[in-house]
Design an enzyme around this catalytic site. Structure first.
Site, PDB file in Angstrom:
ATOM      1  N   ALA A  61       0.866  -1.170   0.000  1.00  0.00           N
ATOM      2  CA  ALA A  61       0.000   0.000   0.000  1.00  0.00           C
ATOM      3  C   ALA A  61       0.909   1.228   0.000  1.00  0.00           C
ATOM      4  O   ALA A  61       2.081   1.133   0.339  1.00  0.00           O
ATOM      5  CB  ALA A  61      -0.860  -0.012   1.261  1.00  0.00           C
ATOM      6  N   GLY A 100       0.456  -5.110   0.800  1.00  0.00           N
ATOM      7  CA  GLY A 100      -0.698  -5.047  -0.080  1.00  0.00           C
ATOM      8  C   GLY A 100      -0.372  -5.539  -1.482  1.00  0.00           C
ATOM      9  O   GLY A 100      -1.250  -6.050  -2.191  1.00  0.00           O
ATOM     10  N   GLU A 103      -0.655  -9.120  -1.364  1.00  0.00           N
ATOM     11  CA  GLU A 103      -2.079  -9.425  -1.187  1.00  0.00           C
ATOM     12  C   GLU A 103      -2.834  -9.331  -2.524  1.00  0.00           C
ATOM     13  O   GLU A 103      -3.779 -10.077  -2.758  1.00  0.00           O
ATOM     14  CB  GLU A 103      -2.692  -8.496  -0.137  1.00  0.00           C
ATOM     15  N   GLU A 123       3.945  -5.889   7.066  1.00  0.00           N
ATOM     16  CA  GLU A 123       3.118  -4.892   7.777  1.00  0.00           C
ATOM     17  C   GLU A 123       3.456  -4.788   9.257  1.00  0.00           C
ATOM     18  O   GLU A 123       3.422  -3.707   9.847  1.00  0.00           O
ATOM     19  CB  GLU A 123       1.633  -5.232   7.616  1.00  0.00           C
TER      20      GLU A 123
HETATM   21  N1  3HC Z   1       4.642   3.387   0.092  1.00  0.00           N
HETATM   22  C1  3HC Z   1       5.139   4.579  -0.224  1.00  0.00           C
HETATM   23  N2  3HC Z   1       6.442   4.791  -0.483  1.00  0.00           N
HETATM   24  C2  3HC Z   1       7.253   3.740  -0.408  1.00  0.00           C
HETATM   25  C3  3HC Z   1       6.812   2.459  -0.074  1.00  0.00           C
HETATM   26  C4  3HC Z   1       5.424   2.294   0.185  1.00  0.00           C
HETATM   27  N3  3HC Z   1       4.900   1.105   0.482  1.00  0.00           N
HETATM   28  N4  3HC Z   1       7.867   1.615  -0.067  1.00  0.00           N
HETATM   29  C5  3HC Z   1       8.926   2.347  -0.403  1.00  0.00           C
HETATM   30  N5  3HC Z   1       8.568   3.623  -0.594  1.00  0.00           N
HETATM   31  C6  3HC Z   1       9.436   4.738  -1.016  1.00  0.00           C
HETATM   32  C7  3HC Z   1      10.488   5.064   0.023  1.00  0.00           C
HETATM   33  O1  3HC Z   1       9.983   5.959   0.985  1.00  0.00           O
HETATM   34  C8  3HC Z   1      11.592   5.662  -0.817  1.00  0.00           C
HETATM   35  O2  3HC Z   1      11.220   6.983  -1.100  1.00  0.00           O
HETATM   36  P1  3HC Z   1      12.341   8.128  -1.221  1.00  0.00           P
HETATM   37  O3  3HC Z   1      13.230   7.695  -2.346  1.00  0.00           O
HETATM   38  O4  3HC Z   1      11.552   9.348  -1.469  1.00  0.00           O
HETATM   39  O5  3HC Z   1      13.044   8.114   0.109  1.00  0.00           O
HETATM   40  C9  3HC Z   1      11.504   4.877  -2.113  1.00  0.00           C
HETATM   41  O6  3HC Z   1      10.190   4.302  -2.142  1.00  0.00           O
HETATM   42  C10 3HC Z   1      12.514   3.789  -2.252  1.00  0.00           C
HETATM   43  O7  3HC Z   1      12.475   2.995  -1.082  1.00  0.00           O
HETATM   44  P2  3HC Z   1      13.805   2.419  -0.412  1.00  0.00           P
HETATM   45  O8  3HC Z   1      14.804   3.505  -0.253  1.00  0.00           O
HETATM   46  O9  3HC Z   1      13.386   1.676   0.804  1.00  0.00           O
HETATM   47  O10 3HC Z   1      14.308   1.434  -1.553  1.00  0.00           O
HETATM   48  P3  3HC Z   1      14.921  -0.016  -1.448  1.00  0.00           P
HETATM   49  O11 3HC Z   1      15.138  -0.424  -2.836  1.00  0.00           O
HETATM   50  O12 3HC Z   1      16.022  -0.048  -0.460  1.00  0.00           O
HETATM   51  O13 3HC Z   1      13.753  -0.938  -0.815  1.00  0.00           O
HETATM   52  C11 3HC Z   1      11.567  -1.858  -0.562  1.00  0.00           C
HETATM   53  C12 3HC Z   1      12.573  -1.167  -1.494  1.00  0.00           C
HETATM   54  C13 3HC Z   1      12.065  -3.236  -0.170  1.00  0.00           C
HETATM   55  C14 3HC Z   1      10.259  -1.960  -1.299  1.00  0.00           C
HETATM   56  C15 3HC Z   1      11.399  -1.016   0.727  1.00  0.00           C
HETATM   57  O14 3HC Z   1      11.146   0.312   0.352  1.00  0.00           O
HETATM   58  C16 3HC Z   1      10.290  -1.451   1.628  1.00  0.00           C
HETATM   59  O15 3HC Z   1      10.461  -2.375   2.401  1.00  0.00           O
HETATM   60  N6  3HC Z   1       9.131  -0.766   1.548  1.00  0.00           N
HETATM   61  C17 3HC Z   1       8.041  -0.982   2.458  1.00  0.00           C
HETATM   62  C18 3HC Z   1       7.252  -2.184   2.077  1.00  0.00           C
HETATM   63  C19 3HC Z   1       6.076  -2.340   3.002  1.00  0.00           C
HETATM   64  O16 3HC Z   1       6.182  -2.178   4.208  1.00  0.00           O
HETATM   65  N7  3HC Z   1       4.932  -2.663   2.436  1.00  0.00           N
HETATM   66  C20 3HC Z   1       3.754  -2.842   3.209  1.00  0.00           C
HETATM   67  C21 3HC Z   1       3.029  -1.555   3.288  1.00  0.00           C
HETATM   68  S1  3HC Z   1       1.633  -1.624   4.373  1.00  0.00           S
HETATM   69  C22 3HC Z   1       0.452  -2.403   3.475  1.00  0.00           C
HETATM   70  O17 3HC Z   1       0.682  -2.824   2.367  1.00  0.00           O
HETATM   71  C23 3HC Z   1      -0.875  -2.485   4.140  1.00  0.00           C
HETATM   72  C24 3HC Z   1      -1.790  -3.471   3.455  1.00  0.00           C
HETATM   73  O18 3HC Z   1      -1.696  -4.722   4.089  1.00  0.00           O
HETATM   74  C25 3HC Z   1      -3.197  -3.033   3.503  1.00  0.00           C
END
Ligand code: 3HC
Ligand code: NAI
Length: 694
Positions: A61, A100, A103, A123
């Site tokens: 998400a 997400g 998912e 998450e």
């Molecule tokens: N939403 C918005 N922005 C995101 C994002 C997300 N889910 N994931 C990454 N970004 C952004 C980062 O903030 C960063 O932005 P910036 O360049 O402006 O600082 C950019 O994308 C690149 O991210 P990273 O520097 O972390 O890049 P990496 O290549 O090192 O890692 C990644 C990539 C493994 C995808 C890592 O970013 C990550 O783990 N992201 C989070 C993933 C996550 O937690 N997903 C679950 C979200 S909650 C959800 O989905 C709820 C659902 O169940 C309803």
């Protein structure tokens, strides 16, 4: 620009998403997918493929939308709509299919992935649960126990392992788009069913697993609320799908409204922001770093060498003589053996990493290296001598770094004729494990040197945070007030166990008294001796530590410090002898000891941290409050779910913080308690650190 495109290729409706950098499922992406999915239902396509462009499948998400009013289509509903599609829908995953994003794939009827892909539900790390059907669909595919493990752990797993578990149907290599189109054709040709995970039954499970997992989580995720909600949500998968999904939604909303999730989201963005240096252009040129040298193979040097070797760098490790080198290398070997034993590295990989570390005793071996990190004893004269030597032997353009914990990086740089190439790289012990790297920018450090080291930190798996030069930099400087208050509580009336329990129960990884024993009481003692008496802080705060050192109690390493340690098991126990020393020193100072309640212990220690953090911000030592939070979460065992000391201060309200600090000033004196001027200004303006940082 619409991030979602739709076209029919060989009778397959291809929904392609391009939303850099990580294809987060923003409102525009969700609505684009929904529109394409709906169009595909009535067109000539025979099946539908969902695929992403760029480096990854949906990474989740869009976290930046959290906390804002949600906009339809909501992700869980979109995923249900995908699953309900009359036409076959296939997800093609590459990169990291997370949260997400995964998912979405679970809502599709079939899943194909590149062999290099990773999938997972992270998450929990944001204080959330997979709220778009993840807690309901995963148990239906792999069973309760495996689902709990995947979702509670939060770490992505290789797609190949996911396929073995039954979460992915096909693994391919090479061109994903080509392979995925062929796979969909094959499914169409064999008239494959629109397999809906929600229609499956959860495999029968021993209900005991929930109670057992709750007990395990109470220990492994102490104080955290999301893991408990995850267990409850997975338990709800035993209900009919619609009821389970409803419960999942309610629990997800509870998570979203929980300050723990707000804190963890804050840290997620703070960590990424910390990598950016405000006054440097993002695209500044960086120096090439291939060969690295470390000076000193002690506690820190050996661990730092491992960090670089593990990341594929060639490492030269220099010691003062052959004996010291052999001792250092044998510790490195023992650490690698430990990594193999714990299953962190294969025997083969550990061997390859070890082989990248070459021991030397001669400075000539450093002539061609790109980066040197000095990690010898914390002695400023010794360090300056080494930097003068490095200046003579290292090639022009090499970066010269020091791992000093406290010393003045500018003074060390001045020992060379090239202060612009000198920088601090402050690793934390054990260096091959701890994630934090404080990057200390000297007055003359060149921009490209700083940018190179920040990027390099990330490359070796660390979380780099920049600090300016001051005694102890960000982390250790703040710790001084924290430790001072711990010692004052001790001499005023608490026991070591009271103080440790108060902070541990509040969420710290370890209590401050145990930390002191672990670090070695002689370390603090020597650091104090190196300072002028008027710089050592409140003398009452080191009466007891000095007395313990004088009694030969140096902490864990000597079997006794504030606690006694079992020589065989290292288990700690309270020691009446220590309390005698405490009573004696209190008496000598005329202190009437009286118990202090846990809340006051916590507030004195944590508010001392916060107040010094404010000074650090005011002086520009840290770029932003979030940087300090990252330092504390990654380097000092501060509970991430409280967001770091500065975020925590905002959460409880700066008014309250200043009120208590003023009370402490009244009670304990203005030498130790002076509200920071930034704190006063923010309170006067009815503001917060978050607003100040904008
Ligand atoms: N939403 C918005 N922005 C995101 C994002 C997300 N889910 N994931 C990454 N970004 C952004 C980062 O903030 C960063 O932005 P910036 O360049 O402006 O600082 C950019 O994308 C690149 O991210 P990273 O520097 O972390 O890049 P990496 O290549 O090192 O890692 C990644 C990539 C493994 C995808 C890592 O970013 C990550 O783990 N992201 C989070 C993933 C996550 O937690 N997903 C679950 C979200 S909650 C959800 O989905 C709820 C659902 O169940 C309803
Ligand atoms: P240590 O005492 O374990 O190791 C120092 C090593 O340097 C010894 O092996 C010694 O033989 C070697 N050495 C001394 N003089 C040398 C010379 N002239 N040339 C080559 N090698 C030489 O010390 P430790 O704990 O590893 O600390 C090193 C530095 O790291 C210090 O500046 C310390 O402040 C800093 N640091 C220490 C942390 C810790 O928790 N121990 C954490 C972060 C930084």
């Amino acid at each position: 620009m619409n991030p979602v495109s739709y076209e029919i290729i060989d009778q397959i409706g291809v929904i392609a998403v391009n939303n850099p950098p990580v294809n987060a499922l923003s409102f525009a992406v969700r609505s684009g997918i929904q529109a394409a999915l709906r169009a595909a239902q009535d067109d000539a396509s025979k099946a539908i493929l969902i695929i992403c462009e760029g480096g990854t499948f949906f990474a989740g998400a869009d976290i930046s939308e959290f906390g804002k009013p949600p906009k339809e289509p909501y992700l869980p509903d979109l995923i249900d709509e995908i699953e309900a599609s009359g036409k076959l829908v296939v997800a093609a995953m590459h990169g990291t299919a997370l949260g997400g994003g995964f998912e979405v794939a679970l809502g599709c009827h079939y899943r194909i992935a590149l062999d290099t892909a990773r999938v997972g539900l992270p998450e929990v790390k944001l204080g959330l649960l997979p709220g778009a059907g993840g807690t309901q669909r995963v148990p239906r595919l792999v069973g309760i126990a495996a689902a709990l493990q995947l979702i509670l752990d939060g770490a992505p797993i290789p797609a190949i392992a996911a396929a073995e578990a039954g979460l992915v149907d096909k693994i391919v290599s090479g061109d994903l788009r080509v392979a995925a189109l062929a796979y969909v054709q094959e499914l169409v040709a064999r008239n494959a069913a629109t397999r809906r995970t929600s229609e499956l039954n959860v495999p029968a499970a021993d209900e005991q697993v929930f109670a057992a997992t709750r007990i395990a989580v109470a220990k492994s995720a102490r104080g955290q609320t999301a893991p408990l909600r995850i267990i409850e949500s997975v338990q709800a998968s035993l209900l009919p799908f619609a009821a389970g999904r409803k419960r999942e939604r309610e629990l997800f909303v509870d998570c979203m409204q929980d300050p723990q999730s707000v804190a963890l989201q804050h840290l997620f963005f703070a960590e990424r922001e910390a990598a950016r240096i405000k006054d440097l252009p993002r695209d500044i040129g960086k120096r090439r770093i291939e060969r690295v040298a470390i000076i000193g193979a002690g506690t820190m040097g050996g661990g730092i060498a491992m960090c670089f070797a593990n990341a594929g760098f060639d490492v030269t490790l220099l010691e003062i003589n052959a004996d010291a080198l052999a001792r250092g290398l044998s510790i490195v070997e023992k650490n690698y053996a430990g990594s193999v034993q714990r299953g962190k590295l294969s025997e083969e990989d550990a061997g390859a990493c070890r082989a990248r570390i070459h021991g030397v005793t001669d400075y000539d071996a450093l002539a061609d290296v790109d980066l040197v990190i000095e990690a010898v004893f914390e002695d400023p004269q010794l360090k300056k001598g080494i930097f003068a030597k490095l200046d003579a032997v290292c090639r022009r353009g090499a970066i010269l770094a020091t791992n000093t914990s406290y010393q003045d990086v500018d003074a060390i740089a001045a020992a060379t004729g090239r202060p612009e190439d000198v920088i601090g790289m402050h690793f934390f012990s054990p260096a091959h494990i701890m994630k934090l790297l404080e990057v200390v920018r000297g007055e003359k450090t060149a921009g490209d040197v700083l940018a190179t080291v920040m990027a390099l930190g990330k490359k070796i798996g660390k979380v780099p945070v920049m600090s300016g030069v001051c005694y102890g930099f960000i982390g250790n400087r703040m710790l001084q007030g924290y430790f001072r208050e711990a010692q004052l509580c001790l001499i005023e009336g608490s026991t070591p166990e009271d103080i440790d329990a108060a902070l541990y129960d509040w969420g710290m990884a370890m209590g401050p008294i145990s930390v002191a024993d672990l670090a070695g009481l002689d370390v603090g003692y020597k650091a104090r001796q190196a300072l002028a008496p008027d710089q050592r802080g409140d003398p009452r705060s080191y009466r007891v530590p000095d007395a313990l050192v004088a009694a030969g109690r140096l902490g864990q390493k000597s079997g006794a410090g504030f606690y006694r340690y079992d020589p065989a098991t290292r288990a700690k126990s309270a020691d009446p002898e220590v309390m005698q020393i405490v009573e004696r020193e209190a008496q000598a100072l005329g202190i009437q000891r009286a118990p202090i309640d846990a809340n006051e212990i916590v507030e004195r220690l944590i508010f001392a941290l916060i107040n010094e953090g404010m000074n650090i911000l005011d002086e520009g030592i840290a770029q932003r409050p979030g940087d300090i939070d990252v330092v504390y979460a990654y380097g000092y065992g501060f509970p991430a779910w409280r967001g770091g000391p500065m975020h925590y201060a905002d959460t409880i309200g700066l008014n309250y913080v200043i009120e208590r600090i003023e009370e402490f000033r009244e009670r304990y004196g203005s030498n130790n308690w002076q509200p920071a001027s930034l704190l006063k200004t923010l309170v006067a303006n009815n503001s917060s650190l978050a607003r100040w940082a904008e």
